[in-house]
Design a protein around this motif. Structure first.
Motif, PDB file in Angstrom:
ATOM      1  N   SER A 174       3.155 -18.860  19.450  1.00 23.84           N
ATOM      2  CA  SER A 174       1.989 -19.549  18.871  1.00 23.84           C
ATOM      3  C   SER A 174       0.687 -18.812  19.136  1.00 23.84           C
ATOM      4  N   VAL A 175       0.539 -18.192  20.291  1.00 24.63           N
ATOM      5  CA  VAL A 175      -0.692 -17.457  20.583  1.00 24.63           C
ATOM      6  C   VAL A 175      -0.846 -16.301  19.595  1.00 24.63           C
ATOM      7  N   ALA A 176       0.255 -15.601  19.334  1.00 22.94           N
ATOM      8  CA  ALA A 176       0.212 -14.498  18.368  1.00 22.94           C
ATOM      9  C   ALA A 176      -0.072 -15.016  16.962  1.00 22.94           C
ATOM     10  N   LEU A 177       0.503 -16.166  16.613  1.00 22.66           N
ATOM     11  CA  LEU A 177       0.266 -16.734  15.286  1.00 22.66           C
ATOM     12  C   LEU A 177      -1.204 -17.117  15.110  1.00 22.66           C
ATOM     13  N   PHE A 178      -1.777 -17.767  16.122  1.00 22.48           N
ATOM     14  CA  PHE A 178      -3.192 -18.144  16.037  1.00 22.48           C
ATOM     15  C   PHE A 178      -4.079 -16.896  16.008  1.00 22.48           C
ATOM     16  N   SER A 179      -3.692 -15.887  16.734  1.00 18.95           N
ATOM     17  CA  SER A 179      -4.442 -14.621  16.711  1.00 18.95           C
ATOM     18  C   SER A 179      -4.356 -13.991  15.325  1.00 18.95           C
ATOM     19  N   ASN A 180      -3.185 -14.065  14.707  1.00 22.03           N
ATOM     20  CA  ASN A 180      -3.015 -13.539  13.351  1.00 22.03           C
ATOM     21  C   ASN A 180      -3.899 -14.291  12.361  1.00 22.03           C
ATOM     22  N   VAL A 181      -3.997 -15.610  12.510  1.00 21.70           N
ATOM     23  CA  VAL A 181      -4.876 -16.402  11.636  1.00 21.70           C
ATOM     24  C   VAL A 181      -6.313 -15.900  11.776  1.00 21.70           C
ATOM     25  N   GLN A 182      -6.762 -15.691  13.008  1.00 21.39           N
ATOM     26  CA  GLN A 182      -8.126 -15.206  13.225  1.00 21.39           C
ATOM     27  C   GLN A 182      -8.320 -13.819  12.617  1.00 21.39           C
ATOM     28  N   THR A 183      -7.364 -12.937  12.805  1.00 22.90           N
ATOM     29  CA  THR A 183      -7.460 -11.579  12.262  1.00 22.90           C
ATOM     30  C   THR A 183      -7.513 -11.606  10.738  1.00 22.90           C
ATOM     31  N   GLN A 184      -6.595 -12.363  10.129  1.00 19.79           N
ATOM     32  CA  GLN A 184      -6.560 -12.452   8.670  1.00 19.79           C
ATOM     33  C   GLN A 184      -7.820 -13.107   8.122  1.00 19.79           C
ATOM     34  N   SER A 185      -8.303 -14.118   8.824  1.00 19.10           N
ATOM     35  CA  SER A 185      -9.539 -14.793   8.401  1.00 19.10           C
ATOM     36  C   SER A 185     -10.703 -13.816   8.405  1.00 19.10           C
ATOM     37  N   THR A 186     -10.810 -13.017   9.448  1.00 16.98           N
ATOM     38  CA  THR A 186     -11.883 -12.016   9.527  1.00 16.98           C
ATOM     39  C   THR A 186     -11.740 -10.989   8.421  1.00 16.98           C
TER      40      THR A 186
END
Length: 199
Positions: free
Chosen positions: A117-129
């Motif tokens: 989940s930490v990696a998934l949330f990090s991916n959301v932030q990266t993709q959002s940026t």
């Protein structure tokens, strides 16, 4: 009549040069006018293409981020289930049921080999940026294209030529966020919560 004939005979070369100059000037002016109109149309198409790019990135923002958020939430729920099973296994161990605890821990390990989940949330932030950077670049390109178009069609002699050809100048405006974007309040409108509520 003889005077007119004598005049044309005497000034034949001069008259030929004047007529040739008028033809060349008229033809050149016509070709330049066509060139100006073609450039205006090219700049129009450029503005419309950059507007389409903004719409594409906005759609990407909605599609990809909604999907990423849903995936991250599902991953988070899986990890919460795994944590609950680990807590259950610990309590079984404390109660003396070591075999039951081992069974529960093995079930968690098989079902959840990698907690992400930490990696998934990090991916959301990266993709959002990434999407926001793409959107910003598309908006800047659109603003630049509009500026180039307006400068071209409003400057002299382009404006006179385009007017004489009946060209209709478009009134493009730079991209402006709609009210849902400008009125967005993250304290009351939570995209994460909206994703959960739609399940």
């Amino acid at each position: 009549m003889n005077q007119i004939k004598a005049f044309f005979t005497e000034y034949k070369i001069v008259i030929g040069i004047v007529v040739a100059s008028l033809v060349i000037f008229g033809g050149g002016w016509f070709l330049y006018g066509a060139h100006v109109q073609n450039n205006a149309i090219h700049l129009e198409n450029q503005v419309e293409a950059s507007e389409s790019q903004i719409q594409a990135v906005l759609q990407k923002r909605v599609d990809s981020l909604s999907q990423l958020i849903q995936t991250a939430q599902e991953g988070s729920q899986f990890e919460q289930d795994a944590l609950n099973k680990i807590i259950e296994a610990r309590s079984k161990t404390a109660a003396g049921d070591v075999a039951g605890a081992n069974l529960a821990i093995n079930a968690v390990a098989e079902k959840y080999p990698e907690l992400k989940s930490v990696a998934l949330f990090s991916n959301v932030q990266t993709q959002s940026t990434l999407v926001e950077n793409q959107l910003n670049a598309a908006r800047n390109a659109n603003t630049n294209d509009i500026r180039q178009y307006k400068n071209y069609v409003k400057s002299w002699p382009h404006n006179s030529i385009l007017d004489s050809k009946g060209y209709e100048v478009k009134n493009y405006e730079p991209f402006k966020a709609n009210s849902s974007a400008t009125d967005y309040d993250p304290t009351t409108q939570n995209l994460w919560k909206q994703q959960k509520d739609t399940k």
